[in-house]
Design a protein around this motif. Structure first.
Motif, mmCIF file in Angstrom:
data_model
loop_
_atom_site.group_PDB
_atom_site.id
_atom_site.type_symbol
_atom_site.label_atom_id
_atom_site.label_comp_id
_atom_site.label_asym_id
_atom_site.label_seq_id
_atom_site.Cartn_x
_atom_site.Cartn_y
_atom_site.Cartn_z
ATOM 1 N N ASN A 1 0.829 -1.211 0.000
ATOM 2 C CA ASN A 1 0.000 0.000 0.000
ATOM 3 C C ASN A 1 0.862 1.260 0.000
ATOM 4 O OD1 ASN A 1 -2.223 -1.616 -0.026
ATOM 5 N ND2 ASN A 1 -2.801 -1.254 2.113
ATOM 6 N N LYS A 2 1.970 1.226 0.717
ATOM 7 C CA LYS A 2 2.879 2.372 0.770
ATOM 8 C C LYS A 2 3.435 2.688 -0.616
ATOM 9 C CE LYS A 2 7.519 3.611 2.435
ATOM 10 N NZ LYS A 2 8.658 3.189 3.300
ATOM 11 N N ARG B 1 1.531 5.996 -7.624
ATOM 12 C CA ARG B 1 0.428 6.869 -8.062
ATOM 13 C C ARG B 1 0.864 8.326 -8.073
ATOM 14 N NH1 ARG B 1 -4.645 4.669 -9.766
ATOM 15 N NH2 ARG B 1 -5.706 6.418 -8.752
ATOM 16 N N ARG C 1 1.044 4.073 -3.277
ATOM 17 C CA ARG C 1 0.864 5.536 -3.180
ATOM 18 C C ARG C 1 2.029 6.264 -3.849
ATOM 19 N NH1 ARG C 1 -0.835 3.940 2.081
ATOM 20 N NH2 ARG C 1 1.217 4.468 2.949
ATOM 21 N N THR D 1 -4.628 -2.209 -1.171
ATOM 22 C CA THR D 1 -5.364 -1.100 -1.752
ATOM 23 C C THR D 1 -5.924 -1.419 -3.138
ATOM 24 O OG1 THR D 1 -5.157 1.173 -2.589
ATOM 25 C CG2 THR D 1 -3.168 -0.157 -2.575
ATOM 26 N N GLN E 1 -5.866 0.340 -5.518
ATOM 27 C CA GLN E 1 -4.979 0.927 -6.527
ATOM 28 C C GLN E 1 -4.132 -0.128 -7.227
ATOM 29 O OE1 GLN E 1 -2.796 3.762 -4.189
ATOM 30 N NE2 GLN E 1 -4.425 5.313 -4.259
#
Length: 606
Positions: free
Chosen positions: A253-254, A260, A257, A307, A309
């Protein structure tokens, strides 16, 4: 293009230009990302008001595999087969695997796919057969370079020889002890190893790149690579010295981000952790109605918490085959795949890239596992590589170390014939070190292949060569002796089905004389029937002291057997393969081969 020729030579010439060796905050990456942010016009695209963009969607082929473990030659026995289920429910065993065939299949799959990526889910090396393991897996890295592997995550076995050796596999250079094996210095991997959740204890930074971006024209796909957080529990302490292993979900998840923020919205996670499908058939449809739970195990919770994402998950570690969708935290289905092990399968996934958004159109993702059959032409460059390394290994590998009368397998509900044989060999060796040795225990994960009776090149039926023995026990563990109380010994047996091993029991292989009942109708520690544990017919005395032989991995408390790490009066012997060789030579000959043990020491109640 002939299937046996190296595919896409232009990819090799472009590799250094195509790789974006990303590190967080790299200015060049930021500039590239800014130039292709969603909403900006790509070359040749009509983005005028009211206009229709040509080529909005681009299919990207993702070819993936995992857990190769240096199996360059076709694996034998059950390790070289996969199960196919037919529409009528009947099953068929298909012979599969071998880098010569894997290369051909991947090259054929890439044909006609300009946008094609090849990725892996870790454990490319480690626990390898002699042809690679003898040379610290340099042959496997060379083969993966020829295979045009683009990127892989690390797995737990990438740490078998420690972080420094892993760095050498990445960067190249001669082995610090053995030196160079050929006239040419080892060049290292052309592809990046990703280790986002493996940190140096001193710097608190990843020991290798945490992520990498594949880019072709205006299409970008980011990859984040992690291994299982519990790697220290299944690797020797020396292999993970000075390292920290962080949570898989938190880490992915880190970096999702981070990607993105750099304009990379199409993301694939390479995770060396896996699950257990409800069927052992590689083509089992775990999303079909009535398929039950589909897939279970650690990867399920991981997938549910990563996530949204992240668009797809390539997994491994459990050596199982599955292509399933697991809902992300938003409840949206997301593809999760694994291609078994040893190069027997590869996964072909289609990621539909939306140029307008820079993201993957998740509803269009399709995926399937394909068998690496042996009915295709061998890739000649791989044959040449295998021949080169086999020539170097032959003086050692072809030496006979024993004789068997039939296949000695390493599969079963609990106990296996080969597990019994290895435990007996370690008990015999332990008695040489200390006549007071009472029993031996062997971890099932340390037995990597069966012993097969059928003749191989340069040998006769029933001959066991050093190369075959090395394939069975490739870790170079030592045989260690330690004292345990009877109470501790019973606790060790209970740790097979509790604690870290509760969800996926690890049943230790036991030497002759040790017997007990494993009752699978019960739960928890009660599955080991305490009153049934006996040594040479006598009940185990909780207060007595027993001399126990194990390999060094178990003696350090590996595989969740923490009580084994509490033994006393340690004595370290020679390596475990030497113990097996000595036992086979003492107990078999060409005229009197050793028969498979009966595997009747553990009584299983179902």
């Amino acid at each position: 293009m002939p299937a046996t020729s190296p595919a896409h030579p232009e990819r090799r010439r472009r590799r250094t230009n195509r790789f974006l060796a990303l590190a967080a905050g790299a200015a060049t990456v930021g500039a590239l990302a800014a130039a292709a942010l969603p909403g900006s016009a790509s070359a040749g695209e009509d983005r005028r008001p009211g206009g229709h963009a040509t080529g909005r969607y681009q299919d990207v082929q993702l070819l993936s595999f995992n857990d190769l473990h240096g199996n360059l030659e076709p694996p034998s026995g059950s390790s070289g087969r996969v199960t196919h289920v037919h529409e009528d429910g009947t099953t068929e065993q298909i012979t599969a695997g071998g880098i010569e065939y894997l290369a051909t299949h991947l090259r054929q799959a890439r044909e006609g796919n300009t946008y094609s990526i090849t990725a892996a889910g870790g454990d490319m090396v480690g626990a390898s057969p002699l042809i690679s393991g003898l040379f610290h897996d340099e042959p496997t890295i060379e083969a993966l370079n020829k295979l045009d592997l683009d990127v892989t995550s690390v797995g737990n076995h990438e740490f078998d020889e420690g972080a420094k050796e892993l760095a050498r596999l990445q960067k190249g250079g001669c082995h610090p002890t053995d030196g160079c094996y050929t006239d040419e210095e080892f060049q290292g991997a052309d592809f990046p190893y990703l280790a986002a959740n493996v940190l140096d204890e001193k710097t608190d930074k990843p020991i290798l790149k945490p992520y990498w971006v594949w880019k072709k024209k205006d299409v970008k796909v980011g990859f984040i690579g992690v291994t299982l957080e519990d790697t220290p529990g299944i690797v020797s302490a020396e292999g993970v010295k000075g390292l920290k292993f962080k949570d898989e979900v938190e880490t992915i998840n880190k970096y999702a981000r981070v990607l993105r923020a750099q304009g990379v919205k199409s993301i694939v996670a390479l995770i060396h952790e896996g699950g257990f499908p409800a069927s052992t058939s590689y083509n089992y449809d775990c999303d079909s109605p009535g398929a039950g739970d589909g897939v279970s195990g650690p990867i399920v919770d991981i997938a549910k918490n990563i996530t949204p994402q992240v668009d797809a998950l390539v997994t491994g570690h459990t050596h199982n085959a599955y292509v399933c969708t697991i809902p992300d935290p938003a409840g949206k289905p997301r593809m999760v795949t694994s291609a078994a092990s040893f190069g027997r399968l590869y996964t072909d996934t289609t990621l539909t890239y939306d140029r307008w958004t820079g993201d993957i159109a998740r509803t269009a993702v399709t995926s399937a596992n394909h068998v690496v059959t042996r009915d295709v032409p061998k890739a000649t460059d791989m044959t040449e590589l295998i021949t080169k390394w086999n020539t170097l290994a032959a003086p050692i590998g072809n030496r006979p170390i024993g004789y068997i009368s039939a296949d000695i397998g390493n599969t079963g509900t609990a106990e296996t014939p080969l597990g019994d044989l290895i435990a007996d060999a370690q008990l015999a060796y332990g008695k040489e070190l200390d006549p007071e040795t009472d029993l031996a225990l062997m971890n099932p994960g340390g037995i990597r292949a069966p012993l097969t009776y059928a003749a191989k090149a340069g040998e006769g039926d029933g001959v066991v060569t050093y190369a075959e023995g090395f394939t069975v026990q490739p870790f170079a563990n030592t045989v260690n002796l330690q004292n345990l109380t009877g109470a501790q010994l019973v606790q060790v047996l209970k740790e097979q089905v509790t604690g870290a091993n509760a969800a996926a029991p690890k049943i230790l292989q036991v030497s002759s004389g040790l017997t007990y009942t494993l009752d699978l109708t019960k739960t928890g520690a009660d599955r080991v029937v305490t009153d049934s544990v006996r040594l040479n017919g006598a009940p185990i005395d909780p207060a007595a002291t027993y001399r126990v032989a194990t390999n060094s991995f178990l003696a350090g408390g590996g595989d969740g057997f923490t009580t084994l790490g509490q033994g006393t009066d340690d004595l370290v012997g020679a390596d475990d393969l030497a113990a097996l060789e000595k036992y086979l030579l003492a107990n078999s000959s060409a005229t009197n081969p050793i028969a498979p043990p009966k595997a009747d020491r553990i009584t299983v109640v179902k």
